[in-house]
Scaffold this motif. Sequence first.
Motif, short mmCIF file in Angstrom:
data_model
loop_
_atom_site.label_atom_id
_atom_site.label_comp_id
_atom_site.label_asym_id
_atom_site.label_seq_id
_atom_site.Cartn_x
_atom_site.Cartn_y
_atom_site.Cartn_z
N CYS A 95 0.77 -1.24 0.17
CA CYS A 95 0.02 -0.07 -0.14
C CYS A 95 1.02 1.28 -0.11
O CYS A 95 0.29 2.39 -0.07
N LYS A 97 2.55 4.64 0.71
CA LYS A 97 2.24 5.87 1.57
C LYS A 97 0.67 6.07 1.73
O LYS A 97 0.35 7.10 1.97
N GLY A 98 0.18 5.20 1.13
CA GLY A 98 -1.55 5.48 1.19
C GLY A 98 -1.90 6.20 0.08
O GLY A 98 -2.92 7.05 0.25
N CYS A 125 1.43 6.43 5.40
CA CYS A 125 0.19 6.03 5.36
C CYS A 125 -0.74 6.39 6.28
O CYS A 125 -1.80 6.90 6.13
#
Length: 370
Positions: A95, A97-98, A125
């Motif tokens: 995923c 850093k979002g 994130c």
Amino acid sequence: MSRRPRDEPSSSYSSAQKRHNPGVAGGGYGAQQAYSEDQIQSMHVADHYSARTNQSLEERENSPIIHLKKLNNWIKSVLVQLYTRPGDRVLDLACGKGGDLIKWDKARVGYYVGVDIAEGSIKDCMTRFNGDSDQQRRKKFSFPARLICADCYETRLDKYLSEDAPFDICSCQFAMHYSWSTEARARQALANISALLRPGGTFIGTMPDANVIIKRLRETEAMEFGNSVYCITFGEEYAEKKFPASRPFGIKYKFHLEDAVDCPEWVVPFHLFKLLAEEYDLELVLMKNFHEFVNEYLQKPDFADLMRRLGALGDGRDKSTLSQDEWEVSYLYLAFVLRKRGAAPSQRRVGNTSRGKTFLAEEDIEVLSI
């Protein structure tokens, strides 16, 4: 951050076996063993992404590949819109850093679990999810989330996430190729996805297009090729530029992309990826090179409007149009969709999302050690 022990590794399986129990992968590593070479390389990749700082909006707009980044975001947005339903439970592998949190929020998902190997990225994130990022210019996210720091290509996740599963959709964007360093890692990745998806659930992703990369390599006399924003370099062990189908794992190259990537990657022959995925009950729904994907979905008014709003292809002026070199980079990638065999349940699971939170503190990040 809370630290949890890794599940006991599963026993090894050879590639000669025709079928595998979804959720069980081969090539496990015992905790008492020293790190293998591919684990060390994975740590280097994690360190590379952890070290990348969050850019301000001004810095982002000044990136030499800003329109490529916007194009990639458009492609991911289209995939999310096509295959996500309101209330879906999302498993986001690698995923980072979002960066896709807003996409999931706009899709009105019901629950989100993000997993990434890079501890620094997971912290970023968390910051983005909490709305504390400089880039966060919106209301708080509408879904509860859970963040886990783990190598999802080494760690068996089915038992650990049993209370959260099954998920309706799994996403792995620009990262599946990092699993292809060994057969064991590739199998563990697919085993995790299959075990955690519901029957009829969807796996969406993006990865380098091996056919294009090998073709470009063979078109040049050297062992590297690229343009003003990227460079791919193969080692001298591939001087003959032959890649036997009998040895599809561990074909490494160095990839440099301005303002984005500078680390080793691995070739993923997609026809073999498709066959391996089928062993884990994942059937191919879609595979398109980015150029084909753009040309097809730009014909749809809603997605064309989204492209204009993102500014990926600009408005025809020199400073706001995807450069030829960026467009060439996009040709190096493909988008894919797989679906888990079986009929979707007649009734959707109504959340046990008690393990997710709408605000995450650093101690809420769970770290699964190898």
